[in-house]
Design an enzyme around this catalytic site. Structure first.
Site, short mmCIF file in Angstrom:
data_model
loop_
_atom_site.label_atom_id
_atom_site.label_comp_id
_atom_site.label_asym_id
_atom_site.label_seq_id
_atom_site.Cartn_x
_atom_site.Cartn_y
_atom_site.Cartn_z
CE LYS A 1 24.33 -10.57 -8.07
NZ LYS A 1 24.48 -9.83 -9.31
NE ARG B 1 -1.48 -1.19 3.49
CZ ARG B 1 -2.26 -2.22 3.20
NH1 ARG B 1 -3.49 -2.04 2.80
NH2 ARG B 1 -1.82 -3.44 3.34
CB THR B 2 3.57 2.54 2.13
OG1 THR B 2 2.76 2.31 3.29
CG2 THR B 2 4.29 3.85 2.32
CG HIS C 1 5.09 5.43 8.59
ND1 HIS C 1 5.22 5.97 7.33
CD2 HIS C 1 4.26 4.35 8.43
CE1 HIS C 1 4.52 5.25 6.46
NE2 HIS C 1 3.93 4.26 7.10
NE ARG D 1 7.28 0.99 4.80
CZ ARG D 1 6.01 0.81 5.12
NH1 ARG D 1 5.50 -0.42 5.10
NH2 ARG D 1 5.23 1.82 5.43
#
Ligand code: NCD
Length: 309
Positions: free
Chosen positions: A86, A58-59, A136, A108
């Site tokens: 890696k 959603r975000t 947030h 995020r």
């Protein structure tokens, strides 16, 4: 007046005036998003890179729609197959993106503080889309815009935030925002899911020992999900039925709040656990889907202001 910040790291770094400027622009975008001509060229020619190191649909979608409405080109950096697997460091990955002259990174990350760390390597705008249990900011801003639409003000309100406070960046960012506007925040969390007393003091919130106490005469009740994915060793999953009975929100409990109370949830919600389905879908109280709508408007405002500052 030009906007005084280049990165959006948290509410902590913003003044009341900054927040008012963001919300004013977001209110404008909320209006245009409901009109037939939604797209503007405010970010034409700019490139926004979404880097989501933690699961999110959603975000990420909300940020992507926001950037596209402003005519930016959006790259979704695939963290699952990136060279970080890696052995490349976070810093090197950000430095690589920096070399492309991209204009913004929306990040995020499961670890608090990593979004701020990104500003050491990336010179464009860094936008925090949620870092661990840290911050947030766009969620708190979209919550504020939603409240403003219903209450006509951000001042002098009583906001109850209930649920898994301990792991919640949403609770933390909201507490910081409401303090700037002189609204009172109350927290209720089941035992083991509260902030330490020190944090409560710093945030200036009122801790409550029952959900009923928290929602008493509240203007806004915000429910949070138990963030099972952020539970640490020794923390146990709570039984959903028991949780609903003891800590969940339903119509009956809500009667303690003000008559015109609104019910919010940052989503994803667990119906029948922290909130009953009937209440989540009751248009008299629930503004949960409007929060998602305001999310796009707020993210448009943030991308616009922080990239074009
Ligand atoms: C919140 C988050 O990720 O912190 N959700 C969101 O941004 N849509 C709250 C949550 O995950 O419960």
């Amino acid at each position: 007046m030009s906007f005084p910040h280049h990165h959006l790291l948290g509410i902590k770094q913003l003044s009341r005036q900054d927040i008012e400027a963001i919300l004013e622009r977001a209110a404008h975008y909320a209006q245009t998003n409901r009109s037939p001509q939604k797209k503007t060229d405010r970010l034409a020619g700019k490139i926004v890179v979404n880097m989501f190191f933690e699961n999110s649909t959603r975000t990420r979608t909300s940020f992507e729609i926001a950037a596209k409405r402003l005519s930016a080109d959006v790259i979704n950096f695939n963290t699952a197959v990136s060279s970080m697997n890696k052995g490349e460091t976070f810093g090197d990955t950000l430095s690589m993106i920096n070399s492309t002259h991209a204009d913004a990174c929306v990040i995020r990350h499961p670890q608090a503080g990593m979004v701020e760390e990104a500003t050491r390597y990336f010179q464009g705008a860094v936008i925090n889309a949620g870092d661990g249990a840290g911050a947030h900011p766009t969620q708190a801003l979209l919550d504020a815009l939603t409240v403003q639409r219903h209450k006509g003000t951000l001042e002098g309100l009583t906001i109850a935030i209930c649920g898994d406070i301990k792991h919640s960046r949403v609770a933390r960012s909201n507490a910081l925002l409401w303090k700037l506007f002189g609204s009172q925040v109350r927290f209720f969390a089941p035992e083991g899911f509260t902030f330490p007393e020190e944090t409560n003091k710093d945030l200036g919130i009122i801790p409550c020992s029952t959900i009923d106490e928290a929602i008493d005469k509240a203007d806004v009740v915000m429910m949070l999900r138990v963030q099972n994915e952020r539970l640490e060793q020794g923390e146990t999953h709570l039984d959903p039925a028991m949780y609903n009975e003891s800590y969940g929100l339903n119509h009956d409990r809500l009667r303690r709040a003000k008559k015109d109370v609104i019910v919010m949830h940052p989503a994803p919600m667990n119906r029948g656990v922290e909130i009953t389905s009937a209440l989540a879908d009751d248009p008299q109280y629930s503004v949960i889907f409007e929060q998602m709508e305001m999310g796009v408007a707020v993210r448009m405002a943030c991308l616009d202001l922080f990239i074009n500052n």
